[in-house]
Design a protein around this motif. Structure first.
Motif, PDB file in Angstrom:
ATOM      1  N   ALA A 202     -10.047  13.655  -0.947  1.00  0.00           N
ATOM      2  CA  ALA A 202      -9.187  13.339  -2.091  1.00  0.00           C
ATOM      3  C   ALA A 202      -9.250  11.865  -2.456  1.00  0.00           C
ATOM      4  N   GLY A 203     -10.123  11.121  -1.790  1.00  0.00           N
ATOM      5  CA  GLY A 203     -10.303   9.708  -2.111  1.00  0.00           C
ATOM      6  C   GLY A 203      -9.288   8.781  -1.476  1.00  0.00           C
ATOM      7  N   LYS A 204      -8.626   9.250  -0.408  1.00  0.00           N
ATOM      8  CA  LYS A 204      -7.568   8.453   0.211  1.00  0.00           C
ATOM      9  C   LYS A 204      -8.010   7.923   1.576  1.00  0.00           C
ATOM     10  N   SER A 205      -7.565   6.722   1.907  1.00  0.00           N
ATOM     11  CA  SER A 205      -7.724   6.225   3.263  1.00  0.00           C
ATOM     12  C   SER A 205      -6.783   7.008   4.172  1.00  0.00           C
ATOM     13  N   VAL A 206      -7.011   6.904   5.494  1.00  0.00           N
ATOM     14  CA  VAL A 206      -6.214   7.694   6.432  1.00  0.00           C
ATOM     15  C   VAL A 206      -6.000   6.904   7.712  1.00  0.00           C
TER      16      VAL A 206
ATOM     17  N   LEU B 231       0.872  16.453  -1.436  1.00  0.00           N
ATOM     18  CA  LEU B 231       0.730  15.067  -0.987  1.00  0.00           C
ATOM     19  C   LEU B 231      -0.729  14.618  -1.060  1.00  0.00           C
ATOM     20  N   LEU B 232      -1.636  15.501  -0.632  1.00  0.00           N
ATOM     21  CA  LEU B 232      -3.048  15.133  -0.632  1.00  0.00           C
ATOM     22  C   LEU B 232      -3.586  14.896  -2.044  1.00  0.00           C
ATOM     23  N   SER B 233      -3.017  15.569  -3.015  1.00  0.00           N
ATOM     24  CA  SER B 233      -3.508  15.413  -4.388  1.00  0.00           C
ATOM     25  C   SER B 233      -2.706  14.397  -5.194  1.00  0.00           C
ATOM     26  N   ALA B 234      -1.655  13.844  -4.606  1.00  0.00           N
ATOM     27  CA  ALA B 234      -0.776  12.945  -5.350  1.00  0.00           C
ATOM     28  C   ALA B 234      -1.486  11.650  -5.708  1.00  0.00           C
ATOM     29  N   PRO B 235      -1.507  11.270  -6.990  1.00  0.00           N
ATOM     30  CA  PRO B 235      -2.214  10.049  -7.398  1.00  0.00           C
ATOM     31  C   PRO B 235      -1.575   8.768  -6.880  1.00  0.00           C
TER      32      PRO B 235
ATOM     33  N   GLU C 131      -2.036   6.339  -1.636  1.00  0.00           N
ATOM     34  CA  GLU C 131      -3.318   5.676  -1.393  1.00  0.00           C
ATOM     35  C   GLU C 131      -3.829   5.871   0.027  1.00  0.00           C
ATOM     36  N   LEU C 132      -2.903   6.046   0.977  1.00  0.00           N
ATOM     37  CA  LEU C 132      -3.284   6.256   2.372  1.00  0.00           C
ATOM     38  C   LEU C 132      -2.407   7.343   2.964  1.00  0.00           C
ATOM     39  N   VAL C 133      -3.018   8.242   3.723  1.00  0.00           N
ATOM     40  CA  VAL C 133      -2.313   9.322   4.391  1.00  0.00           C
ATOM     41  C   VAL C 133      -2.134   8.952   5.860  1.00  0.00           C
ATOM     42  N   VAL C 134      -0.890   8.984   6.323  1.00  0.00           N
ATOM     43  CA  VAL C 134      -0.585   8.796   7.745  1.00  0.00           C
ATOM     44  C   VAL C 134      -0.533  10.181   8.376  1.00  0.00           C
ATOM     45  N   ASN C 135      -1.469  10.450   9.256  1.00  0.00           N
ATOM     46  CA  ASN C 135      -1.706  11.781   9.796  1.00  0.00           C
ATOM     47  C   ASN C 135      -1.035  11.922  11.164  1.00  0.00           C
TER      48      ASN C 135
ATOM     49  N   LEU D  75       0.851  -1.188   0.000  1.00  0.00           N
ATOM     50  CA  LEU D  75       0.000   0.000   0.000  1.00  0.00           C
ATOM     51  C   LEU D  75       0.889   1.241   0.000  1.00  0.00           C
ATOM     52  N   ASN D  76       0.714   2.110  -0.992  1.00  0.00           N
ATOM     53  CA  ASN D  76       1.490   3.346  -1.079  1.00  0.00           C
ATOM     54  C   ASN D  76       0.981   4.364  -0.064  1.00  0.00           C
ATOM     55  N   ILE D  77       1.873   4.887   0.762  1.00  0.00           N
ATOM     56  CA  ILE D  77       1.464   5.804   1.825  1.00  0.00           C
ATOM     57  C   ILE D  77       2.267   7.091   1.767  1.00  0.00           C
ATOM     58  N   GLY D  78       1.662   8.152   2.307  1.00  0.00           N
ATOM     59  CA  GLY D  78       2.337   9.427   2.500  1.00  0.00           C
ATOM     60  C   GLY D  78       2.133   9.879   3.929  1.00  0.00           C
ATOM     61  N   VAL D  79       3.144  10.527   4.495  1.00  0.00           N
ATOM     62  CA  VAL D  79       3.099  10.985   5.886  1.00  0.00           C
ATOM     63  C   VAL D  79       2.964  12.492   5.920  1.00  0.00           C
TER      64      VAL D  79
END
Length: 371
Positions: A88-92, A60-64, A67-71, A5-9
């Protein structure tokens, strides 16, 4: 089995270091981007991490590819960032608490349900071998039918070490909302949901003196309860007693104890993933250390994100938003009871999370998308 799963922090403060260290070795997730209001902190988080880019929050929020944002933002921003990610259609997956109030947390869960995305919430310490070994012992009947539990956190106050402790002594702070998520999440994992609470609170001092940093010696006001006690009635009938304090020095008792008709368990600190679980049986001679029998081995903060990634589509993550909401509701209800001097029903509920079988998550583990 599928791709990680691709994630962003979002939020690269102190706690992010523990998360990033876990993500470096968790095959179920793939860190692709980090963001912070301070660009230098985001840039520092990319050091030594191939394929990870620093971005603005908006990028980051708009990045295709995220898939999931670590908040990992401050608590008061948890719901704002979560709602932007969901839009933005992402899980969190967020640090505790799910939001600063249950009202704000409810908007997050409702938005996620409409968007068909997943919400996870710390603490994920309950997925480690400490709490999970104790849960397995309860499920095997080692203590018979559970009767009661105690959860105790006693410290003299964060002003002794924190250079800016103001938040801890204002409404929204205090020992229960600060440390309670670890203890209450463990109690629900062990014994199931809570249906009502009785609470009381006190405040021993009207000011605190900062003990370190550039503000050392400065007095700060105290405007919230600094010693909170609650009795939680679980749906099963078990009674848990909760003591959360910034007013005393220490306790020699176990952080959490669970008592049944034929035995008792003493658990390690629920702010840790591991530690010994002690068992005292009826007619036994002394305490015995139980062998590690359940939970993620060598776990650290961020394992809840990997667990979410491995959760089958349509299932609630073990460290999920529903549990995070119920825990927040329990704590708010304790404070409501303390203020109103009455028993307060807990209107939310959460299923006892699925147990974690003894296993490791690491470079050789495969991840599946959670949907």
């Amino acid at each position: 089995m599928g791709e990680p799963l691709n994630i962003g922090v979002i939020g690269c403060g102190v706690i992010s270091g523990q998360y990033l260290a876990s993500f470096d070795r968790l095959a179920a997730v793939n860190l692709v981007a980090v963001a912070d209001l301070a660009p230098d902190r985001a840039a520092a988080a990319t050091d030594g991490r191939t394929g990870v880019r620093a971005a603005t929050v908006a990028e980051l929020l708009s990045a295709p590819d995220v898939e999931l944002v670590v908040n990992l933002t401050v608590p008061d921003a948890h719901d704002e960032i979560a709602l932007q990610a969901i839009a933005a259609g992402k899980s969190v997956y967020g640090e505790k608490p799910l939001a600063s109030t249950t009202q704000r947390a409810r908007t997050v869960l409702d938005a996620a349900e409409k968007a068909h995305v997943v919400v996870g919430c710390a603490p994920d310490t309950v997925l480690g071998t400490g709490v999970q070994t104790a849960r397995a012992a309860i499920d095997r009947g080692l203590i018979g039918a559970p009767v009661a539990a105690t959860a105790t956190m006693v410290v003299p106050g964060h002003e002794l070490w924190h250079p800016n402790p103001d938040f801890y002594y204002q409404p929204g702070g205090g020992p229960l909302l600060d440390m309670g998520p670890y203890y209450v999440s463990a109690l629900v994992t062990l014994l199931g949901p809570v249906v009502s609470v009785i609470g009381t609170a006190s405040r021993t001092r009207s000011t605190r003196i900062i003990g370190s940093g550039p503000r050392s010696g400065e007095a700060i006001p105290v405007s919230t309860g600094t010693h909170v006690t609650g009795v939680l009635t679980h749906a099963s009938g078990v009674l848990s007693t909760l003591v959360m304090s910034f007013d005393a020095v220490a306790t020699r008792s176990a952080n959490i104890e669970v008592h049944g008709e034929t035995g008792s368990l003493a658990l390690p600190d629920p702010n840790r993933f591991d530690g010994e679980v002690q068992w005292r049986r009826l007619h036994g001679e002394g305490w015995e250390t139980l062998p590690v029998s359940a939970g993620y081995r060598d776990a650290g903060r961020g394992y809840g994100v990997a667990d979410l990634a491995l959760t089958p589509p349509g299932a609630e993550p073990r460290a999920g938003g529903v549990l995070g909401y119920h825990v927040l509701d329990i704590m708010e209800s304790v404070l409501d009871s303390a203020a109103s001097d009455r028993r307060v029903p807990v209107t939310s509920t959460a299923e006892r999370p699925r147990p974690v079988h003894l296993q490791s998550l690491g470079p050789d583990a495969s991840g599946t998308r959670s949907g």
